[in-house]
Design a protein around this motif. Structure first.
Motif, PDB file in Angstrom:
ATOM      1  N   ALA A  95       0.830  -1.205   0.000  1.00 17.92           N
ATOM      2  CA  ALA A  95       0.000   0.000   0.000  1.00 17.92           C
ATOM      3  C   ALA A  95       0.863   1.254   0.000  1.00 17.92           C
ATOM      4  O   ALA A  95       0.552   2.238  -0.678  1.00 17.92           O
ATOM      5  N   LEU A  96       1.962   1.228   0.759  1.00 15.21           N
ATOM      6  CA  LEU A  96       2.872   2.372   0.774  1.00 15.21           C
ATOM      7  C   LEU A  96       3.478   2.598  -0.605  1.00 15.21           C
ATOM      8  O   LEU A  96       3.534   3.732  -1.094  1.00 15.21           O
ATOM      9  N   ALA A  97       3.952   1.518  -1.226  1.00 17.62           N
ATOM     10  CA  ALA A  97       4.556   1.646  -2.556  1.00 17.62           C
ATOM     11  C   ALA A  97       3.544   2.192  -3.562  1.00 17.62           C
ATOM     12  O   ALA A  97       3.871   3.078  -4.378  1.00 17.62           O
ATOM     13  N   HIS A  98       2.325   1.690  -3.495  1.00 19.21           N
ATOM     14  CA  HIS A  98       1.284   2.160  -4.417  1.00 19.21           C
ATOM     15  C   HIS A  98       0.968   3.632  -4.164  1.00 19.21           C
ATOM     16  O   HIS A  98       0.851   4.432  -5.105  1.00 19.21           O
ATOM     17  N   SER A  99       0.839   4.018  -2.894  1.00 18.81           N
ATOM     18  CA  SER A  99       0.490   5.393  -2.562  1.00 18.81           C
ATOM     19  C   SER A  99       1.592   6.370  -2.977  1.00 18.81           C
ATOM     20  O   SER A  99       1.319   7.430  -3.548  1.00 18.81           O
ATOM     21  N   MET A 100       2.839   6.003  -2.687  1.00 17.70           N
ATOM     22  CA  MET A 100       3.942   6.918  -2.961  1.00 17.70           C
ATOM     23  C   MET A 100       4.252   7.064  -4.446  1.00 17.70           C
ATOM     24  O   MET A 100       4.865   8.045  -4.859  1.00 17.70           O
ATOM     25  N   THR A 101       3.847   6.099  -5.265  1.00 18.64           N
ATOM     26  CA  THR A 101       4.091   6.207  -6.704  1.00 18.64           C
ATOM     27  C   THR A 101       2.876   6.735  -7.449  1.00 18.64           C
ATOM     28  O   THR A 101       2.928   6.922  -8.667  1.00 18.64           O
ATOM     29  N   GLY A 102       1.789   6.980  -6.739  1.00 18.70           N
ATOM     30  CA  GLY A 102       0.615   7.580  -7.360  1.00 18.70           C
ATOM     31  C   GLY A 102       0.792   9.081  -7.517  1.00 18.70           C
ATOM     32  O   GLY A 102       1.755   9.668  -7.021  1.00 18.70           O
ATOM     33  N   PRO A 103      -0.130   9.729  -8.212  1.00 18.30           N
ATOM     34  CA  PRO A 103       0.015  11.166  -8.482  1.00 18.30           C
ATOM     35  C   PRO A 103       0.072  12.019  -7.228  1.00 18.30           C
ATOM     36  O   PRO A 103       0.858  12.963  -7.146  1.00 18.30           O
ATOM     37  N   VAL A 104      -0.730  11.689  -6.226  1.00 18.46           N
ATOM     38  CA  VAL A 104      -0.721  12.474  -4.992  1.00 18.46           C
ATOM     39  C   VAL A 104       0.582  12.259  -4.235  1.00 18.46           C
ATOM     40  O   VAL A 104       1.235  13.209  -3.804  1.00 18.46           O
ATOM     41  N   GLY A 105       0.983  11.006  -4.074  1.00 21.93           N
ATOM     42  CA  GLY A 105       2.208  10.718  -3.339  1.00 21.93           C
ATOM     43  C   GLY A 105       3.427  11.387  -3.941  1.00 21.93           C
ATOM     44  O   GLY A 105       4.237  11.999  -3.227  1.00 21.93           O
ATOM     45  N   ARG A 106       3.587  11.294  -5.253  1.00 22.16           N
ATOM     46  CA  ARG A 106       4.750  11.910  -5.906  1.00 22.16           C
ATOM     47  C   ARG A 106       4.711  13.436  -5.801  1.00 22.16           C
ATOM     48  O   ARG A 106       5.736  14.073  -5.530  1.00 22.16           O
ATOM     49  N   ALA A 107       3.556  14.003  -6.020  1.00 25.25           N
ATOM     50  CA  ALA A 107       3.459  15.461  -5.961  1.00 25.25           C
ATOM     51  C   ALA A 107       3.698  15.974  -4.546  1.00 25.25           C
ATOM     52  O   ALA A 107       4.360  17.002  -4.350  1.00 25.25           O
ATOM     53  N   VAL A 108       3.190  15.266  -3.560  1.00 24.67           N
ATOM     54  CA  VAL A 108       3.391  15.679  -2.178  1.00 24.67           C
ATOM     55  C   VAL A 108       4.861  15.600  -1.804  1.00 24.67           C
ATOM     56  O   VAL A 108       5.414  16.516  -1.180  1.00 24.67           O
ATOM     57  N   GLN A 109       5.528  14.520  -2.183  1.00 22.10           N
ATOM     58  CA  GLN A 109       6.948  14.393  -1.878  1.00 22.10           C
ATOM     59  C   GLN A 109       7.744  15.523  -2.528  1.00 22.10           C
ATOM     60  O   GLN A 109       8.637  16.118  -1.913  1.00 22.10           O
ATOM     61  N   THR A 110       7.436  15.820  -3.792  1.00 23.04           N
ATOM     62  CA  THR A 110       8.134  16.905  -4.484  1.00 23.04           C
ATOM     63  C   THR A 110       7.922  18.236  -3.778  1.00 23.04           C
ATOM     64  O   THR A 110       8.862  18.993  -3.520  1.00 23.04           O
ATOM     65  N   ALA A 111       6.666  18.519  -3.426  1.00 15.01           N
ATOM     66  CA  ALA A 111       6.355  19.796  -2.778  1.00 15.01           C
ATOM     67  C   ALA A 111       7.031  19.909  -1.421  1.00 15.01           C
ATOM     68  O   ALA A 111       7.633  20.938  -1.091  1.00 15.01           O
ATOM     69  N   MET A 112       6.951  18.854  -0.631  1.00 12.68           N
ATOM     70  CA  MET A 112       7.474  18.914   0.727  1.00 12.68           C
ATOM     71  C   MET A 112       8.995  18.990   0.758  1.00 12.68           C
ATOM     72  O   MET A 112       9.582  19.574   1.662  1.00 12.68           O
ATOM     73  N   HIS A 113       9.658  18.411  -0.242  1.00 13.61           N
ATOM     74  CA  HIS A 113      11.119  18.440  -0.223  1.00 13.61           C
ATOM     75  C   HIS A 113      11.694  19.654  -0.963  1.00 13.61           C
ATOM     76  O   HIS A 113      12.721  20.185  -0.573  1.00 13.61           O
ATOM     77  N   SER A 114      11.036  20.114  -2.007  1.00 14.21           N
ATOM     78  CA  SER A 114      11.554  21.263  -2.738  1.00 14.21           C
ATOM     79  C   SER A 114      11.457  22.541  -1.919  1.00 14.21           C
ATOM     80  O   SER A 114      12.273  23.452  -2.067  1.00 14.21           O
ATOM     81  N   ASP A 115      10.454  22.629  -1.045  1.00 12.15           N
ATOM     82  CA  ASP A 115      10.284  23.821  -0.215  1.00 12.15           C
ATOM     83  C   ASP A 115      11.015  23.722   1.126  1.00 12.15           C
ATOM     84  O   ASP A 115      11.086  24.694   1.875  1.00 12.15           O
ATOM     85  N   ALA A 116      11.567  22.542   1.415  1.00 12.72           N
ATOM     86  CA  ALA A 116      12.079  22.287   2.763  1.00 12.72           C
ATOM     87  C   ALA A 116      13.229  23.206   3.151  1.00 12.72           C
ATOM     88  O   ALA A 116      13.371  23.608   4.307  1.00 12.72           O
ATOM     89  N   GLY A 117      14.087  23.565   2.178  1.00 13.04           N
ATOM     90  CA  GLY A 117      15.263  24.358   2.508  1.00 13.04           C
ATOM     91  C   GLY A 117      14.949  25.756   2.983  1.00 13.04           C
ATOM     92  O   GLY A 117      15.712  26.340   3.749  1.00 13.04           O
ATOM     93  N   ARG A 118      13.812  26.311   2.581  1.00 11.26           N
ATOM     94  CA  ARG A 118      13.501  27.687   2.964  1.00 11.26           C
ATOM     95  C   ARG A 118      12.357  27.810   3.955  1.00 11.26           C
ATOM     96  O   ARG A 118      12.048  28.906   4.402  1.00 11.26           O
TER      97      ARG A 118
END
Length: 215
Positions: A95-118
């Motif tokens: 379930a984790l693998a499916h969730s993280m490779t879905g559109p929401v999971g990937r977009a959330v990871q990108t958003a949370m990590h790209s903004d993390a530095g600032r």
């Protein structure tokens, strides 16, 4: 984008329907704009509610995002109870693998990590989301200990972190494909370590789950 996260909606009033609309709008805004550009006002407009309705339940942007993500992942990654630790962990990992490779999971990871530095608040938001996920999944390990499938001193959080680590490594570092085989391998590694006593509590008086961000 997922159809479930599109566009502003008609006014939805208050109560559970409004809460669901706000959570959906929060995910949509996070996917579209990223964490840095997300605002309570934007979420309210998209959800079709007044911003005072949002502030009545969520005190700020961080608590709003944490709640929306926690509810999303709780639905996407339910806590299994198959009667055996191996099949429970397999269900969790897949379930984790499916969730993280879905559109929401990937977009959330990108958003949370790209903004993390600032935005230091992102680290806290991530910590709270992971804490919620560990709390929900911890009964899987507790039941396995009670059935005698894992050593008595096994640390549920360490087991769950070990299970998630190979998936997050591929997602965030190596960019290798993630599939059910990845999930099943994570289960084998985790069970071998847990049964060998490598994932035990570091202190007998640990009062609650550690919530270190596995990423």
């Amino acid at each position: 984008m997922d159809e479930g996260f599109s566009g502003p909606t008609r006014p939805v009033g208050r109560g559970r329907k409004a809460q669901a609309a706000v959570r959906a709008a929060t995910l949509a805004e996070l996917l579209d704009r990223g964490y840095a550009e997300l605002t309570v006002e934007g979420v309210a407009q998209r959800a079709g509610v007044h911003k005072t309705t949002v502030y009545r339940r969520w005190k700020d942007r961080a608590s709003l995002v944490v709640d929306a993500l926690a509810e999303h992942f709780a639905t996407d990654i339910p806590t299994p109870d198959t009667g055996a630790v191996e099949s429970d962990l397999q269900a969790l990992a897949r379930a984790l693998a499916h969730s993280m490779t879905g559109p929401v999971g990937r977009a959330v990871q990108t958003a949370m990590h790209s903004d993390a530095g600032r935005l230091p608040e992102i680290a806290e938001a991530r910590r709270r989301v992971f804490a919620d996920r560990f709390r929900r999944a911890e009964p899987v390990i507790t039941r396995a200990i009670e059935r005698g499938e894992l050593p008595a001193e096994t640390d549920p959080v360490e087991v769950l972190k070990t299970l998630a680590a190979p998936i997050y490594f591929r997602l965030l570092v190596s960019a290798d494909p993630i599939d059910e085989g990845t999930a099943d391998q994570a289960v084998r590694i985790t069970l071998a370590a847990a049964r060998a006593g490598a994932l035990t509590r570091s202190s007998p008086d640990r009062s609650g789950p550690r919530t270190t961000d596995p990423a």
